[in-house]
Design a protein around this motif. Structure first.
Motif, PDB file in Angstrom:
ATOM      1  N   LEU A   1       0.770  -0.921  -0.024  1.00 20.57           N
ATOM      2  CA  LEU A   1      -0.138   0.082  -0.021  1.00 20.57           C
ATOM      3  C   LEU A   1       0.990   1.235   0.118  1.00 20.57           C
ATOM      4  N   SER A   2       1.987   1.248   0.840  1.00 16.04           N
ATOM      5  CA  SER A   2       2.901   2.412   0.827  1.00 16.04           C
ATOM      6  C   SER A   2       3.390   2.734  -0.629  1.00 16.04           C
ATOM      7  N   HIS A   3       3.827   1.309  -1.255  1.00 15.61           N
ATOM      8  CA  HIS A   3       4.245   1.796  -2.743  1.00 15.61           C
ATOM      9  C   HIS A   3       3.027   2.418  -3.590  1.00 15.61           C
ATOM     10  N   ARG A   4       1.872   1.940  -3.399  1.00 15.08           N
ATOM     11  CA  ARG A   4       0.930   2.447  -4.149  1.00 15.08           C
ATOM     12  C   ARG A   4       0.618   4.028  -3.860  1.00 15.08           C
ATOM     13  N   ILE A   5       0.590   4.378  -2.853  1.00 12.12           N
ATOM     14  CA  ILE A   5       0.823   5.711  -2.491  1.00 12.12           C
ATOM     15  C   ILE A   5       1.796   6.686  -3.256  1.00 12.12           C
ATOM     16  N   ARG A   6       3.095   5.959  -2.957  1.00  9.06           N
ATOM     17  CA  ARG A   6       4.220   6.781  -3.657  1.00  9.06           C
ATOM     18  C   ARG A   6       4.165   6.735  -5.126  1.00  9.06           C
ATOM     19  N   GLU A   7       3.410   5.730  -5.978  1.00  3.16           N
ATOM     20  CA  GLU A   7       3.566   5.872  -7.146  1.00  3.16           C
ATOM     21  C   GLU A   7       2.231   6.519  -7.469  1.00  3.16           C
ATOM     22  N   ALA A   8       1.165   6.713  -6.796  1.00  2.00           N
ATOM     23  CA  ALA A   8       0.223   7.749  -7.273  1.00  2.00           C
ATOM     24  C   ALA A   8       0.652   9.250  -6.910  1.00  2.00           C
ATOM     25  N   GLU A   9       1.540   9.372  -6.008  1.00  2.00           N
ATOM     26  CA  GLU A   9       2.050  10.622  -6.043  1.00  2.00           C
ATOM     27  C   GLU A   9       3.037  11.060  -6.957  1.00  2.00           C
ATOM     28  N   ARG A  10       3.890  10.070  -7.493  1.00  2.00           N
ATOM     29  CA  ARG A  10       4.895  10.371  -8.599  1.00  2.00           C
ATOM     30  C   ARG A  10       4.047  10.582  -9.678  1.00  2.00           C
ATOM     31  N   ARG A  11       2.849   9.851 -10.093  1.00  2.99           N
ATOM     32  CA  ARG A  11       2.204  10.207 -11.263  1.00  2.99           C
ATOM     33  C   ARG A  11       1.559  11.562 -11.307  1.00  2.99           C
ATOM     34  N   LEU A  12       1.113  11.804 -10.084  1.00  4.31           N
ATOM     35  CA  LEU A  12       0.289  13.373 -10.107  1.00  4.31           C
ATOM     36  C   LEU A  12       1.474  14.542  -9.641  1.00  4.31           C
ATOM     37  N   ASP A  13       2.451  13.876  -9.500  1.00  5.69           N
ATOM     38  CA  ASP A  13       3.506  15.037  -8.987  1.00  5.69           C
ATOM     39  C   ASP A  13       3.121  15.884  -7.836  1.00  5.69           C
ATOM     40  N   THR A  14       2.609  15.163  -6.877  1.00  5.29           N
ATOM     41  CA  THR A  14       1.837  15.967  -5.874  1.00  5.29           C
ATOM     42  C   THR A  14       1.734  15.171  -4.742  1.00  5.29           C
ATOM     43  N   ALA A  15       1.634  15.662  -3.319  1.00  7.32           N
ATOM     44  CA  ALA A  15       1.517  14.821  -2.284  1.00  7.32           C
ATOM     45  C   ALA A  15      -0.122  14.622  -1.853  1.00  7.32           C
ATOM     46  N   LEU A  16      -0.459  13.416  -1.677  1.00  6.24           N
ATOM     47  CA  LEU A  16      -1.776  13.310  -1.279  1.00  6.24           C
ATOM     48  C   LEU A  16      -2.068  12.983  -0.048  1.00  6.24           C
ATOM     49  N   PHE A  17      -1.252  12.701   0.943  1.00  9.44           N
ATOM     50  CA  PHE A  17      -1.240  12.691   2.361  1.00  9.44           C
ATOM     51  C   PHE A  17      -0.028  13.181   3.042  1.00  9.44           C
ATOM     52  N   LYS A  18      -0.385  13.669   4.274  1.00  2.99           N
ATOM     53  CA  LYS A  18       0.527  14.265   5.309  1.00  2.99           C
ATOM     54  C   LYS A  18       0.254  13.461   6.609  1.00  2.99           C
ATOM     55  N   LYS A  19       1.450  13.193   7.269  1.00  3.55           N
ATOM     56  CA  LYS A  19       1.181  12.615   8.459  1.00  3.55           C
ATOM     57  C   LYS A  19       1.284  13.388   9.616  1.00  3.55           C
ATOM     58  N   VAL A  20       0.277  13.258  10.319  1.00  2.00           N
ATOM     59  CA  VAL A  20      -0.118  13.986  11.728  1.00  2.00           C
ATOM     60  C   VAL A  20       0.047  12.950  12.831  1.00  2.00           C
ATOM     61  N   GLY A  21       0.974  12.950  13.804  1.00  2.00           N
ATOM     62  CA  GLY A  21       0.991  12.041  14.717  1.00  2.00           C
ATOM     63  C   GLY A  21       1.293  10.603  14.158  1.00  2.00           C
ATOM     64  N   ARG A  22       0.154   9.749  14.391  1.00  2.00           N
ATOM     65  CA  ARG A  22       0.210   8.479  13.821  1.00  2.00           C
ATOM     66  C   ARG A  22      -0.795   8.122  12.798  1.00  2.00           C
ATOM     67  N   ARG A  23      -1.421   9.226  12.464  1.00  2.00           N
ATOM     68  CA  ARG A  23      -2.463   9.085  11.274  1.00  2.00           C
ATOM     69  C   ARG A  23      -2.124   9.871   9.925  1.00  2.00           C
ATOM     70  N   LEU A  24      -2.476   9.253   9.031  1.00  2.00           N
ATOM     71  CA  LEU A  24      -2.480   9.993   7.871  1.00  2.00           C
ATOM     72  C   LEU A  24      -3.677  10.987   7.441  1.00  2.00           C
ATOM     73  N   HIS A  25      -3.465  12.068   7.046  1.00  3.32           N
ATOM     74  CA  HIS A  25      -4.457  13.060   6.470  1.00  3.32           C
ATOM     75  C   HIS A  25      -4.295  13.551   5.365  1.00  3.32           C
ATOM     76  N   MET A  26      -5.347  13.819   4.555  1.00  3.65           N
ATOM     77  CA  MET A  26      -5.370  14.145   3.225  1.00  3.65           C
ATOM     78  C   MET A  26      -4.713  15.606   3.105  1.00  3.65           C
ATOM     79  N   THR A  27      -4.155  15.864   1.884  1.00  4.91           N
ATOM     80  CA  THR A  27      -3.816  17.178   1.584  1.00  4.91           C
ATOM     81  C   THR A  27      -5.121  17.517   0.786  1.00  4.91           C
ATOM     82  N   PRO A  28      -5.044  18.901   0.515  1.00  2.00           N
ATOM     83  CA  PRO A  28      -6.347  19.310  -0.286  1.00  2.00           C
ATOM     84  C   PRO A  28      -6.313  18.573  -1.859  1.00  2.00           C
ATOM     85  N   ALA A  29      -5.194  18.119  -2.321  1.00  2.00           N
ATOM     86  CA  ALA A  29      -5.363  17.132  -3.421  1.00  2.00           C
ATOM     87  C   ALA A  29      -5.882  15.893  -3.280  1.00  2.00           C
ATOM     88  N   GLY A  30      -5.392  15.202  -2.051  1.00  2.00           N
ATOM     89  CA  GLY A  30      -5.862  14.016  -1.634  1.00  2.00           C
ATOM     90  C   GLY A  30      -7.557  14.128  -1.453  1.00  2.00           C
TER      91      GLY A  30
END
Length: 308
Positions: free
Chosen positions: A27-56
């Motif tokens: 799943l981590s690989h899928r996230i990195r690949e999606a972000e690579r294709r879109l050239d933008t971050a989809l998630f940011k880590k806050v504590g132990r949880r992932l929060h979506m960026t506006p693009a996400g």
């Protein structure tokens, strides 16, 4: 798209990977690949949880619509390829507990063998949006009836809110629970939002009481597991916790001496005609609830079509 939905609902990679049936590293690989294709971050880590960026968040909104549409199309194609004439999608708002469903479906299918019923879990958090968008055809909700003209409400039952705790919790000694009893407790809540008729509005706010520690857990099953293990107390509907109270793994107490009651409803779109599969299912729920001694009927159902 399924990845975005899973992470959005689970809040982290580990649980999202479990839902998708893949490893955390995949799943981590899928996230990195999606972000690579879109050239933008989809998630940011806050504590132990992932929060979506506006693009996400933008892609997540599109994912919900797209996956729902594809799922509906697949269900309809499967129905057409079999002997099923009608498919009704059933959702349940707030408390996604279906311990009553097998008994009801056994009777309903005997009466309407040409109708198939599918459960839609995503309606739990957004029941009315799911209903208006056609994601579900019938949704069961607990709470106050809305004045929304697009919906028809079929009253099922009154249901008391009850405080729940582990069997060895000191509050089990009390005949009923008031707000002050919760002041020093870890309170596990389904939602921090004050909804009309629920405990924040009718119990906590009038007494000006806020529990010392509050945990928001949006899965009723997880709340039950945490309370059962002694990690805190909660307030849920009596029907939602009926199996655990019956088997003795949870103890429930009324909330206030007079109790806090809310109503269960089966809601359909108003455009559903009499005799449509969705109306038949909602009316069968009302009738079954009134007649049976198990499941929903333990709450003393009485209702009928409210026509609203």
């Amino acid at each position: 798209l399924e990845m975005l939905i899973a992470i959005g609902e689970a809040g982290g990679v580990t649980h999202a990977a479990d839902r998708l049936g893949i490893t955390q590293s995949a799943l981590s690989h899928r996230i990195r690949e999606a972000e690579r294709r879109l050239d933008t971050a989809l998630f940011k880590k806050v504590g132990r949880r992932l929060h979506m960026t506006p693009a996400g968040e933008r892609l997540h909104a599109a994912a919900l619509r797209a996956i729902d549409e594809v799922s509906r199309a697949e269900e309809e194609v499967r129905a057409l390829s079999g002997n099923i004439s009608h498919l009704v999608r059933l959702g349940q708002g707030t408390y996604s507990r279906f311990h009553w469903l097998p008994e009801f479906l056994g009777e309903f299918f005997a009466m309407a063998p040409e109708v198939e019923v599918d459960l839609v879990a995503r309606a739990t958090h957004y029941p009315f949006s799911a209903l208006s968008e056609g994601v579900v055809d019938v949704v069961m909700v607990l709470g106050e009836r809305h004045s929304e003209p697009r919906f028809r409400w079929h009253k099922l039952a009154p249901d008391p809110l009850v405080a729940i705790m582990a069997p060895d919790h000191p509050l089990t000694a009390k005949p009923y629970i008031v707000a002050e009893d919760l002041a020093d407790e870890r309170y596990i809540t389904y939602s921090m939002t004050s909804e009309p008729g629920f405990e924040w509005e009718r119990l906590m706010r009038p007494a000006n009481v806020v529990p010392r520690r509050i945990s928001e857990v949006q899965l009723p099953e997880a709340i039950i597991d945490l309370v059962r293990a002694g990690f805190g107390v909660s307030i849920l509907s009596a029907w939602a916790v009926e199996p655990e109270v019956t088997d003795g793994t949870l103890v429930s107490r009324p909330v206030t001496a007079d109790g806090l009651m809310l109503d269960w409803w089966a809601v359909t779109r108003r455009e559903e005609k009499p005799g449509s599969p969705a109306r038949r299912l909602a009316e069968a729920l009302t009738d079954w609830s009134r007649r049976h001694s198990g499941g929903l009927a333990t709450l003393g159902f009485g209702g009928g079509d409210e026509g609203g």
